[in-house]
Design an enzyme around this catalytic site. Structure first.
Site, PDB file in Angstrom:
ATOM      1  N   HIS A 161       1.030  -1.240  -0.066  1.00 28.96           N
ATOM      2  CA  HIS A 161      -0.062   0.001  -0.071  1.00 28.96           C
ATOM      3  C   HIS A 161       0.815   1.425  -0.067  1.00 28.96           C
ATOM      4  O   HIS A 161       0.428   2.328  -0.577  1.00 28.96           O
ATOM      5  CB  HIS A 161      -0.890   0.048   1.420  1.00 28.96           C
ATOM      6  CG  HIS A 161      -2.106  -0.828   1.090  1.00 28.96           C
ATOM      7  ND1 HIS A 161      -2.353  -2.012   1.902  1.00 28.96           N
ATOM      8  CD2 HIS A 161      -3.067  -0.762   0.169  1.00 28.96           C
ATOM      9  CE1 HIS A 161      -3.405  -2.418   1.489  1.00 28.96           C
ATOM     10  NE2 HIS A 161      -4.019  -1.956   0.373  1.00 28.96           N
TER      11      HIS A 161
ATOM     12  N   ARG B 191      -1.672  -9.831 -18.871  1.00 24.63           N
ATOM     13  CA  ARG B 191      -1.127 -10.990 -18.740  1.00 24.63           C
ATOM     14  C   ARG B 191      -2.036 -11.919 -17.682  1.00 24.63           C
ATOM     15  O   ARG B 191      -2.212 -11.367 -16.524  1.00 24.63           O
ATOM     16  CB  ARG B 191       0.356 -10.947 -18.186  1.00 24.63           C
ATOM     17  CG  ARG B 191       0.783 -12.276 -18.207  1.00 24.63           C
ATOM     18  CD  ARG B 191       2.437 -11.948 -17.648  1.00 24.63           C
ATOM     19  NE  ARG B 191       2.632 -11.647 -16.274  1.00 24.63           N
ATOM     20  CZ  ARG B 191       3.690 -11.229 -15.789  1.00 24.63           C
ATOM     21  NH1 ARG B 191       4.949 -11.161 -16.405  1.00 24.63           N
ATOM     22  NH2 ARG B 191       3.957 -10.833 -14.469  1.00 24.63           N
TER      23      ARG B 191
ATOM     24  N   GLU C 120       9.985 -16.346 -21.659  1.00 27.24           N
ATOM     25  CA  GLU C 120      10.899 -16.118 -20.688  1.00 27.24           C
ATOM     26  C   GLU C 120      11.468 -17.230 -19.970  1.00 27.24           C
ATOM     27  O   GLU C 120      12.198 -17.137 -18.902  1.00 27.24           O
ATOM     28  CB  GLU C 120      10.045 -15.298 -19.692  1.00 27.24           C
ATOM     29  CG  GLU C 120       8.930 -15.910 -19.228  1.00 27.24           C
ATOM     30  CD  GLU C 120       7.950 -15.333 -18.201  1.00 27.24           C
ATOM     31  OE1 GLU C 120       8.482 -14.101 -17.582  1.00 27.24           O
ATOM     32  OE2 GLU C 120       6.948 -15.463 -17.898  1.00 27.24           O
TER      33      GLU C 120
ATOM     34  N   ASP D  49      13.010 -12.835 -16.285  1.00 32.87           N
ATOM     35  CA  ASP D  49      13.240 -14.071 -16.110  1.00 32.87           C
ATOM     36  C   ASP D  49      14.024 -14.788 -17.291  1.00 32.87           C
ATOM     37  O   ASP D  49      14.989 -15.766 -16.888  1.00 32.87           O
ATOM     38  CB  ASP D  49      11.724 -14.898 -16.213  1.00 32.87           C
ATOM     39  CG  ASP D  49      11.165 -14.634 -14.996  1.00 32.87           C
ATOM     40  OD1 ASP D  49      11.708 -14.643 -13.766  1.00 32.87           O
ATOM     41  OD2 ASP D  49      10.075 -14.245 -14.946  1.00 32.87           O
TER      42      ASP D  49
ATOM     43  N   CYS E 227       9.068  -7.238 -23.089  1.00 31.63           N
ATOM     44  CA  CYS E 227       8.465  -6.322 -21.966  1.00 31.63           C
ATOM     45  C   CYS E 227       9.353  -6.329 -20.737  1.00 31.63           C
ATOM     46  O   CYS E 227       8.815  -5.984 -19.631  1.00 31.63           O
ATOM     47  CB  CYS E 227       7.167  -6.863 -21.582  1.00 31.63           C
ATOM     48  SG  CYS E 227       6.851  -8.422 -21.071  1.00 31.63           S
TER      49      CYS E 227
HETATM   50  C1  PEP Z   1       9.751 -10.667 -17.282  1.00 30.94           C
HETATM   51  O1  PEP Z   1      10.186 -12.008 -16.612  1.00 30.94           O
HETATM   52  O2  PEP Z   1      10.657 -10.214 -18.012  1.00 30.94           O
HETATM   53  C2  PEP Z   1       8.399 -10.247 -16.851  1.00 30.94           C
HETATM   54  C3  PEP Z   1       8.171  -9.064 -17.520  1.00 30.94           C
HETATM   55  O3  PEP Z   1       7.728 -10.647 -16.050  1.00 30.94           O
HETATM   56  P1  PEP Z   1       7.952 -10.429 -14.294  1.00 30.94           P
HETATM   57  O4  PEP Z   1       8.733  -9.340 -14.279  1.00 30.94           O
HETATM   58  O5  PEP Z   1       6.628 -10.127 -13.924  1.00 30.94           O
HETATM   59  O6  PEP Z   1       8.500 -11.851 -14.078  1.00 30.94           O
HETATM   60 MG    MG Z   2       8.544 -13.092 -15.659  1.00 31.95          MG
END
Ligand code: PEP
Ligand code: MG
Length: 594
Positions: free
Chosen positions: A202, A344, A446, A470, A517
């Site tokens: 929060h 997602r 990933e 990841d 991303c």
């Molecule tokens: C990633 O793994 O690059 C990703 C965008 O997902 P998260 O950071 O939520 O694991």
């Molecule tokens: Mg990820």
């Protein structure tokens, strides 16, 4: 060198945490040890019971008034989220179990209100621990926050509004309640640092809404700091610098001013599309964890949402039922004014835990490689997964929606996912509920296996989105959360770049778009390599977008491609980094700061 106060040696000692709200500030620490440290264990005479109950009621009434006052102050401000949290707190302050339960204990056990409240809380806690509905179970932290407020009023402690403030206060605490964060924001505090919490806590939510730099999750913080110590809070890097030297302060101030000025200038540029000088289009999307961030995304020129991390909604206890989720996704679409939104599905497990479902995996030796993400959705969380799919599908008639599945590692897993989508669609058809039958389905790349199999996977989906956070940790066997191996965690490592390139080629052969991303997308240094490799989309935190757009618009695709080709042929990450740096410095000497 001496610091401004307390004659402490300047040390530039750096504590690291999680950058919860971007920006940099320099201030003096105001240590807030939340809640009374000692609960008086007071026994009452029979004649004292009535007045004690009356005092308890006054403390509750005072708490309600304080919260109402905060809500009024927030009426014309940003922070709808904060108002909603306060509303929940007001509801708790009318809760029978909390109020009558405490009064009963005062009456029957003849003990003081603070002690009775503490005992009552312990009883409520045991009930909560047995609950399986996570939404209700997760209200516990709100009950705790509210109780702290009552205790403060009981013990006559000053509300934070009346606290004596030093100039440029930076509040440091173990945990900061959302109501306190709102209050503190109104008082003009410059920064927040807490020992507890993650990006989704929060405090972080309120800090972002109020645009106050914040770092959370700083281990051992309270052992290190004292009030009035000078501190730099860097919410962008997730760093706290204690007793900084004057050089370090100057650097922080100029970086902060530079960041702000550059962002304002770039954001004020007419939002022309990100197209290179020689005509290559790169779509720039925003990564969001909260719907409230959509406004900033639009302001900074996002063409849509490239990654909406729904598990943060779940962890904030707001979304679990299909209906509630549907409303949230619809609100997100509306906030993005018709721009496409990539939702997602749950990426829970590992460090993103959702307690209370009664479906958590057993403790695991390697949670990052365990029953998490899509694996959890396809097994223990399947009903929740199907509810999410139905909610997203229903939202798809309200705007442009894509569904993105995390952590796919093999073809069979993707087939299971596609079957789940078919099942969710069939359930909606049965109920006569509409959805877009052609909703694009994509997967995160990933897991290295997915990158290696991208040629195969590309035949089954409509788009790819590479999650480098990841992908890097798995490719390099380097925990993304472990400070000690951070020196190995490098997006420009040749092994990573080769997997990225392979994924882009596979996507393009299958004529599907491919985006990136992970956090590396938000760093300007990486842009020419990603552009040159052929990525179609980049999705990054909203504040990164103006600079990325500027760079794209002032770059030649042909040159970026040549750079990517050179980099892909190289073997040594240091040489790659220095080549890319030089390339950028040569082209953007003024805009680019390393
Ligand atoms: C990633 O793994 O690059 C990703 C965008 O997902 P998260 O950071 O939520 O694991
Ligand atoms: Mg990820």
């Amino acid at each position: 060198m001496k610091s401004r106060k307390g004659h402490r040696e300047s040390s530039n000692r750096v504590l690291r945490g999680i950058g919860a709200s971007p920006g940099i500030c320099v201030g003096t620490i105001h240590r807030m040890d939340s809640g009374p440290t000692r609960i008086p264990h007071q026994r009452l005479e029979a004649s004292q019971v009535g007045p004690e109950i009356a005092q308890f009621r006054r403390a509750v009434a005072a708490s309600i008034e304080q919260i109402q006052a905060l809500q009024r102050k927030l009426r014309h401000r940003r922070g709808r989220e904060a108002r909603a949290i306060l509303e929940a707190h007001r509801t708790i302050l009318r809760d029978e179990a909390l109020l009558k339960g405490t009064e009963r204990i005062i009456l029957r056990q003849r003990i003081g209100a603070e002690w009775a409240l503490q005992k009552n809380l312990a009883e409520i806690r045991t009930v909560f621990d047995r609950l399986t509905d996570s939404y209700i179970r997760e209200r516990w932290s709100d009950i705790e926050f509210v109780s702290q407020r009552i205790l403060r009023n009981l013990s006559g402690q000053r509300d934070l509004v009346d606290a004596p403030w030093k100039p440029h206060p930076v509040v440091v605490a173990h945990r900061i309640s959302p109501a306190d964060a709102v209050n503190l924001g109104r008082l003009g505090i410059e920064g927040l640092v807490s020992e507890a919490g993650g990006k989704e806590c929060h405090t972080a939510i309120v800090a972002r809404a109020l645009e106050i730099p914040a770092v959370v999750g700083v281990r051992g913080l309270l052992d290190e700091v004292v009030s009035e110590q000078v501190v730099i809070v860097d919410g962008t890097r997730g760093e706290v610098v204690l007793d900084p030297t004057s050089e370090r302060i100057e650097e922080a101030v100029s970086r902060s001013q530079g960041q702000r000025r550059r962002l304002d200038e770039l954001a004020a540029e007419p939002a022309r599309p990100a197209r290179t000088r020689d005509g290559r289009r790169l779509h720039l999307f925003a990564n969001l964890e909260m719907i409230e961030e959509a406004r900033a995304a639009v302001r900074y020129g996002a063409e849509g949402v490239g990654l909406f991390r729904t598990e943060f909604l779940a962890m904030r206890r707001r979304v679990l039922s299909e209906e509630a989720q549907y409303r949230w996704y619809r609100r997100l679409l509306r906030s993005m004014d018709g721009r496409p939104v990539t939702i997602r599905t749950w990426d829970l497990g590992g460090e993103k835990r959702l307690p209370g479902l009664g479906m958590e995996p057993e403790p695991e030796d390697n949670p990052a490689l365990g029953l998490r993400s899509i694996r959890l959705s396809l097994t223990r969380l399947r009903p929740l997964f199907l509810a999410q799919l139905r909610a997203v599908l229903r939202a798809s008639v309200e705007g442009r929606v894509r569904i993105l599945f995390p952590m796919i590692g093999c073809v069979e897993e993707l087939q299971d996912v596609l079957e789940a989508v078919a099942e969710a669609k069939a359930q909606l058809r049965k109920k006569g509920q509409a959805y877009d039958p052609r909703i694009p389905l994509g997967i995160m790349i990933e897991v290295p296996a997915a990158a290696l199999l991208s040629e195969v996977l590309s035949r089954h989906v409509d788009f790819f989105s590479v999650g480098t956070n990841d992908l890097i940790q798995f490719t390099l066997a380097t925990d993304r959360h472990n400070e000690q191996v951070a020196y190995l965690y490098d997006p420009l490592q040749p092994a990573v770049l080769r997997l990225l390139h392979r994924t882009v080629r596979a996507a393009h052969r299958a004529h599907i778009p491919v985006g990136l991303c992970g956090e590396m997308a938000g760093e300007a240094l990486h842009l020419p390599v990603l552009l040159g490799m052929g990525f179609d989309e980049i999705s990054a935190n909203p504040q990164a977008l103006p600079l990325l757009r500027h760079l794209v618009r002032n770059t030649s695709y042909a040159e970026a491609r040549a750079l990517a080709r050179r980099v892909l042929a190289m073997e040594d990450v240091r040489a790659i980094r220095s080549l890319v740096r030089d390339w950028m410095l040569e082209r953007f000497p003024d805009t680019f700061e390393f």
